[in-house]
Design a protein around this motif. Structure first.
Motif, PDB file in Angstrom:
ATOM      1  N   LEU A 522      38.317  43.103  40.336  1.00  0.00           N
ATOM      2  CA  LEU A 522      39.242  43.028  39.203  1.00  0.00           C
ATOM      3  C   LEU A 522      38.826  44.117  38.222  1.00  0.00           C
ATOM      4  N   VAL A 523      39.744  45.041  37.954  1.00  0.00           N
ATOM      5  CA  VAL A 523      39.402  46.124  37.041  1.00  0.00           C
ATOM      6  C   VAL A 523      40.038  45.827  35.688  1.00  0.00           C
ATOM      7  N   LEU A 524      39.200  45.600  34.699  1.00  0.00           N
ATOM      8  CA  LEU A 524      39.721  45.301  33.364  1.00  0.00           C
ATOM      9  C   LEU A 524      39.700  46.560  32.513  1.00  0.00           C
ATOM     10  N   ASN A 525      40.703  46.679  31.665  1.00  0.00           N
ATOM     11  CA  ASN A 525      40.728  47.795  30.729  1.00  0.00           C
ATOM     12  C   ASN A 525      41.416  47.344  29.453  1.00  0.00           C
ATOM     13  N   LYS A 526      40.717  47.443  28.341  1.00  0.00           N
ATOM     14  CA  LYS A 526      41.238  47.052  27.026  1.00  0.00           C
ATOM     15  C   LYS A 526      41.875  45.665  27.054  1.00  0.00           C
ATOM     16  N   GLY A 527      41.218  44.738  27.719  1.00  0.00           N
ATOM     17  CA  GLY A 527      41.694  43.355  27.716  1.00  0.00           C
ATOM     18  C   GLY A 527      42.808  43.057  28.700  1.00  0.00           C
ATOM     19  N   CYS A 528      43.252  44.079  29.482  1.00  0.00           N
ATOM     20  CA  CYS A 528      44.304  43.832  30.473  1.00  0.00           C
ATOM     21  C   CYS A 528      43.732  44.009  31.875  1.00  0.00           C
ATOM     22  N   LEU A 529      44.367  43.328  32.818  1.00  0.00           N
ATOM     23  CA  LEU A 529      43.962  43.503  34.205  1.00  0.00           C
ATOM     24  C   LEU A 529      44.661  44.762  34.707  1.00  0.00           C
ATOM     25  N   ALA A 530      43.898  45.854  34.813  1.00  0.00           N
ATOM     26  CA  ALA A 530      44.520  47.139  35.159  1.00  0.00           C
ATOM     27  C   ALA A 530      44.836  47.234  36.646  1.00  0.00           C
ATOM     28  N   GLU A 531      43.882  46.811  37.471  1.00  0.00           N
ATOM     29  CA  GLU A 531      44.082  46.905  38.921  1.00  0.00           C
ATOM     30  C   GLU A 531      43.315  45.786  39.589  1.00  0.00           C
TER      31      GLU A 531
END
Ligand code: ATP
Length: 566
Positions: A522-531
């Motif tokens: 799970l790739v998180l970025n700025k609080g969102c699930l990016a990928e």
């Protein structure tokens, strides 16, 4: 409490009666020229003895009540603190909390032990004393009572100043405790930056400030008694002056005037101490407010009224549009949705501050989502009892905490009722058995303060053994970033892989092998699930993961052994 009050009443009555006896004797010696009889002497001594016994009785009993209250308060504070949500602790500095548990409780202790005794005794003395004075000579009594407002006014003024300084002293003490706590927990940072002398200066300044306000308070509290005594003696001198005229006029006897002065002095005490007790009470109220603020704080994460125990789980985890924030206008996680099958290994990655730890905190139910829901085996976490969920999960943190006690007790922390065979099996599986038995005292080796210090890798293996004992269905790992030596690293990795086998695992991953082997990233970025996806899938997509993987992770791990980076 009732018995103590009864004793107090008797002992105060005897105290009040003594000047009366003195008066009679003075008159029989001075006026009637009679010797003190042996019977009277023995009678007096017996009376003193009885009074001593009653004094002991009420001092002890009232003191004991106060101490019990305090012991109970301390125990409930400790147990209540453990029920509070993680957010309570992250919002406060440890030193400040410790100060409430020590300095404020000490103030309450003084208050709850001394206050009831003092207040009751002084009230009884004052009322009894004034009554006797009035009975003896009302004109003289009014002269004495004229002085009371002056005494009270001075005492109140001093009391108010005392209270102001006391609050300031408590605040300064809290700051001092905080500094000490930060020094102890941050000692590595202090040493590695060579900032010992800076910390010393910072602490000295704090001490100076605390000392200054403490001395200011001391000046007032030290002046309090002498001022009251001065006022008392001045009153006595006034009575003597007026009384002498009355004696010469033959209106009263010398015994009466002596008894009168003694009574006047007796009642000056309570008047002075009422004001002091009042200011002590104010100080105590401030402290109890700070203590009860903790006791009144409700945990944020609690069992819902209709919560049911979670039956044994398979380990399916689903996030449905989960959003979360710590502070109202700063979203940390936004509408995160994913589903994980039982037994899957999930690696969480993302830039610093992306929300990985927060997601793990939510899964661990340290916090509840602001919106959306987290389901385990199709049951929303909010609808199950916390204990039944915690019984089926295990958390291996990055920084392993070992409690004071033996290694054995530390491993059994995960399951206190485990059998000896279970304990040994868990230690073996965690690669901990061999290094433990190499110590002279084996499993009985003391750790923590004054005990053995374990290496980072050994600590992790103890934590893994703890988790093994619990045999959870759902495992949460915060992978250690600290560099371990090759052998230790290998042992820890092996132990972790055994632990993860067959369990649903969430890991905040820092090592490449962990990420590559994960069933899902799970790739998180700025609080969102990016990928999300497996390593090959995400590499192929050439998105954020690819970027992090090629630029950051490879760079960061370049110094690791061959097997890691290949
Ligand atoms: P890292 O890899 O650096 O540990 P992370 O991905 O684990 O970062 P989080 O610790 O989950 O990130 O933090 C996400 C955001 O939430 C950050 O912006 C952080 O400042 C904020 N945050 C974390 N804990 C708290 C807290 N107790 N109160 C307020 N804000 C917090």
């Amino acid at each position: 409490m009732a018995l103590a009050t009864f004793f107090l009443l008797l002992s105060s009555l005897i105290s009040l009666g003594l000047p009366w006896i003195v008066r009679r004797q003075v008159d029989s010696i001075l006026v009637d020229r009679q010797m003190v009889t042996l019977t009277l002497l023995l009678g007096l001594i017996s009376l003193f003895l009885i009074q001593a016994f009653f004094s002991f009785g009420h001092n002890y009993l009232l003191g004991a009540v106060g101490q019990r209250v305090l012991a109970e308060l301390r125990a409930s504070l400790f147990s209540h603190l453990q029920t509070l949500s993680l957010s309570f602790f992250t919002r406060r500095r440890t030193g400040e909390l410790l100060s409430r548990l020590t300095n404020d409780l000490a103030v309450i202790q003084t208050l709850s032990t001394e206050m009831p005794v003092n207040l009751t005794r002084q009230a009884l003395t004052l009322i009894g004393g004034v009554a006797i004075l009035l009975y003896m000579n009302w004109r003289l009594t009014f002269l004495v009572l004229l002085l009371i407002p002056i005494v009270v006014a001075i005492a109140r003024w001093m009391g108010k100043r005392l209270k102001q300084f006391s609050i300031s002293v408590q605040d300064h003490l809290a700051d001092t405790t905080t500094l000490m706590e930060e020094m102890i927990s941050g000692i590595r940072t202090i040493k590695s930056f060579g900032r010992e002398s800076y910390e010393q200066i910072r602490f000295s300044r704090q001490i100076e400030k605390t000392l200054a306000v403490t001395l200011a308070r001391l000046r007032i509290s030290a002046a309090f008694g002498p001022v009251m005594i001065f006022l008392g003696f001045s009153a006595a001198a006034g009575i003597l002056w007026y009384g002498a005229r009355e004696i010469l006029l033959g209106k009263i006897t010398p015994g009466e005037i002596i008894a009168f002065i003694i009574y006047a002095m007796i009642i000056t005490g309570p008047i002075g101490s009422f004001a002091r007790l009042f200011s002590q009470l104010q100080e105590g109220l401030g402290s109890s407010q700070r203590v009860f603020e903790i006791l009144d704080t409700k945990p944020l994460v609690t069992d819902a009224p209709n919560a049911r125990p979670l039956p044994p789980i398979r380990g399916e985890v689903r996030f449905r549009e989960v959003s979360f924030h710590y502070l109202a206008d700063q979203p940390v996680l936004q509408e995160i949705s994913f589903a994980v099958q039982p037994g899957e290994k999930v690696a969480l990655i993302g830039p610093s501050g992306a929300g990985k730890s927060t997601l793990i905190h939510l899964l661990h139910r340290f916090y509840d989502p602001v919106s959306g829901s987290i389901e385990v085996d199709g049951r929303p976490l909010k609808e199950v009892t916390i204990k039944s969920y915690y019984d089926q999960i295990a958390f291996v943190p990055q920084e392993v905490i070992l409690f004071g006690g033996t290694l054995r007790e530390n491993i059994l922390y995960g399951k206190p009722d485990a059998t000896e065979a279970e304990l040994l099996a868990a230690s073996r599986a965690a690669h901990a058995h061999d290094f433990i038995t190499a110590f002279p005292h084996g499993y009985q080796t003391q750790v923590g303060e004054k005990g053995l210090t374990l290496s980072g890798g050994q600590r992790q293996r103890i934590a893994i053994a703890r988790a093994f004992l619990k045999n959870p269905r759902l495992l949460i790992l915060d992978e250690a970033t600290a560099y371990l030596d090759n052998e230790s690293e290998l042992f820890v990795q092996e132990a972790l892989e055994r632990l993860m086998a067959g369990k649903t695992t969430f890991v905040i991953a820092h090592r490449l092998t962990t990420i590559q082997k994960a069933d899902r990233i799970l790739v998180l970025n700025k609080g969102c699930l990016a990928e999300q996806g497996t390593h090959p899938e995400l590499i192929e997509r050439r998105g954020l993961y690819y970027h992090l993987y090629t630029l950051k992770i490879v760079g960061a791990e370049a110094s690791l052994p061959e097997q890691e980076t290949s």
